[in-house]
Design a protein around this motif. Structure first.
Motif, PDB file in Angstrom:
ATOM      1  N   UNK A  94       0.952  -1.162   0.035  1.00  0.00           N
ATOM      2  CA  UNK A  94      -0.166   0.016   0.120  1.00  0.00           C
ATOM      3  C   UNK A  94       1.015   1.197   0.069  1.00  0.00           C
ATOM      4  N   UNK A  95       1.960   1.399   0.871  1.00  0.00           N
ATOM      5  CA  UNK A  95       2.957   2.329   0.916  1.00  0.00           C
ATOM      6  C   UNK A  95       3.381   2.557  -0.645  1.00  0.00           C
ATOM      7  N   UNK A  96       3.915   1.448  -1.072  1.00  0.00           N
ATOM      8  CA  UNK A  96       4.596   1.638  -2.281  1.00  0.00           C
ATOM      9  C   UNK A  96       3.339   2.067  -3.522  1.00  0.00           C
ATOM     10  N   UNK A  97       2.205   1.692  -3.281  1.00  0.00           N
ATOM     11  CA  UNK A  97       1.285   2.331  -4.296  1.00  0.00           C
ATOM     12  C   UNK A  97       1.046   3.766  -4.224  1.00  0.00           C
ATOM     13  N   UNK A  98       1.107   3.956  -2.881  1.00  0.00           N
ATOM     14  CA  UNK A  98       0.869   5.558  -2.640  1.00  0.00           C
ATOM     15  C   UNK A  98       2.005   6.186  -3.329  1.00  0.00           C
ATOM     16  N   UNK A  99       3.268   5.875  -3.287  1.00  0.00           N
ATOM     17  CA  UNK A  99       4.469   6.521  -3.762  1.00  0.00           C
ATOM     18  C   UNK A  99       4.260   6.694  -5.157  1.00  0.00           C
ATOM     19  N   UNK A 148      18.395   5.432 -11.537  1.00  0.00           N
ATOM     20  CA  UNK A 148      19.740   5.006 -11.472  1.00  0.00           C
ATOM     21  C   UNK A 148      19.913   3.588 -11.997  1.00  0.00           C
ATOM     22  N   UNK A 149      18.832   2.789 -11.817  1.00  0.00           N
ATOM     23  CA  UNK A 149      18.630   1.344 -12.374  1.00  0.00           C
ATOM     24  C   UNK A 149      18.431   1.408 -13.819  1.00  0.00           C
ATOM     25  N   UNK A 150      17.590   2.181 -14.288  1.00  0.00           N
ATOM     26  CA  UNK A 150      17.487   2.430 -15.789  1.00  0.00           C
ATOM     27  C   UNK A 150      18.625   2.925 -16.549  1.00  0.00           C
ATOM     28  N   UNK A 177       6.715  13.412  -0.518  1.00  0.00           N
ATOM     29  CA  UNK A 177       7.628  13.949  -1.422  1.00  0.00           C
ATOM     30  C   UNK A 177       8.952  13.421  -1.314  1.00  0.00           C
ATOM     31  N   UNK A 178       9.453  13.163   0.037  1.00  0.00           N
ATOM     32  CA  UNK A 178      10.698  12.444   0.082  1.00  0.00           C
ATOM     33  C   UNK A 178      10.683  11.120  -0.143  1.00  0.00           C
ATOM     34  N   UNK A 179       9.750  10.449  -0.020  1.00  0.00           N
ATOM     35  CA  UNK A 179       9.555   8.949  -0.655  1.00  0.00           C
ATOM     36  C   UNK A 179       9.728   8.818  -1.909  1.00  0.00           C
ATOM     37  N   UNK A 180       8.645   9.689  -2.769  1.00  0.00           N
ATOM     38  CA  UNK A 180       8.888   9.962  -4.244  1.00  0.00           C
ATOM     39  C   UNK A 180      10.329  10.001  -4.741  1.00  0.00           C
ATOM     40  N   UNK A 181      11.038  11.175  -3.972  1.00  0.00           N
ATOM     41  CA  UNK A 181      12.399  11.391  -4.532  1.00  0.00           C
ATOM     42  C   UNK A 181      13.273  10.180  -4.341  1.00  0.00           C
ATOM     43  N   UNK A 182      12.959   9.359  -3.269  1.00  0.00           N
ATOM     44  CA  UNK A 182      13.878   8.282  -2.974  1.00  0.00           C
ATOM     45  C   UNK A 182      13.614   7.137  -4.026  1.00  0.00           C
ATOM     46  N   UNK A 183      12.310   6.921  -4.306  1.00  0.00           N
ATOM     47  CA  UNK A 183      11.882   5.905  -5.323  1.00  0.00           C
ATOM     48  C   UNK A 183      12.318   6.281  -6.555  1.00  0.00           C
ATOM     49  N   UNK A 184      12.105   7.623  -7.069  1.00  0.00           N
ATOM     50  CA  UNK A 184      12.354   7.964  -8.430  1.00  0.00           C
ATOM     51  C   UNK A 184      13.760   7.831  -8.710  1.00  0.00           C
TER      52      UNK A 184
END
Length: 200
Positions: A8-13, A67-69, A55-62
């Motif tokens: 759920x948390x990942x879906x929100x992000x 980087x992987x891409x 917003x911080x979680x989005x920044x970390x996820x993006x």
């Protein structure tokens, strides 16, 4: 955190990424984030104390995804210039395809205030990918003691970020990046017969 809670948390992000890109930081509300994720507003607050935390979680996820891409993109291509362009274009394409031109500057400013540590780490990691590619290109001469691969990487990534922050169209930004890469590779190539990254 249980598996279900983590999902759920990942879906929100994940849902928050295009919301911030479309509305910018200031106009994004917790209601917009909840609606995009298909959950209630109180449900968002179960995982995040406020918009800054999302917003911080989005920044970390993006950053992790970029980087992987970028690492994968930089491993393909016929020439050093192609590989370098593809690596840098991953971040550029994200900015052009996900963030509305009107909000690029705003989001960069907010990121610098809300998540400066994450942004600094992300920029450093991206530059490290570029430096590794430059170090692995035998035809490049990094100007001896005048410029290291790491210094060249910082210059290239800073220039790419500048292009990404512009209000140009996606095609215009890609064209500018390609010209930047071609210019850089020509300038760093030690042999005239390797100007395009392969013997002529």
């Amino acid at each position: 955190m249980t598996n279900r809670a983590e999902v759920t948390r990942e879906a929100i992000v994940a849902a928050a990424v295009p919301v911030f890109g479309r509305y910018g930081y200031r106009k994004t509300t917790m209601d917009l984030l909840a609606n995009a994720a298909g959950v209630s507003r109180p449900a968002v607050y179960q995982y995040f104390p406020g918009k800054d935390a999302v917003f911080r979680a989005v920044a970390a996820s993006v950053s992790a995804d970029l980087h992987a891409g970028a690492a994968a993109a930089g491993a393909t291509g016929a020439t050093t210039a192609d590989r370098l362009y593809r690596l840098l274009a991953v971040k550029l394409d994200f900015a052009a395809g996900t963030v509305a031109a009107d909000f690029r500057h705003e989001l960069v400013q907010e990121a610098g205030t809300i998540a400066p540590d994450l942004i600094a780490a992300s920029e450093s990691a991206y530059a490290a990918l570029v430096a590794a590619l430059l170090n692995d290109a035998p035809e490049l001469d990094l100007l001896g003691d005048a410029m290291t691969a790491e210094e060249a990487a910082v210059l290239l990534t800073d220039a790419m970020v500048g292009i990404a922050r512009s209000t140009a169209t996606a095609d215009q930004m890609r064209e500018r990046l390609r010209r930047l890469v071609d210019l850089a590779v020509r300038g760093l190539t030690s042999r005239p017969d390797l100007q395009n990254g392969a013997p002529r």
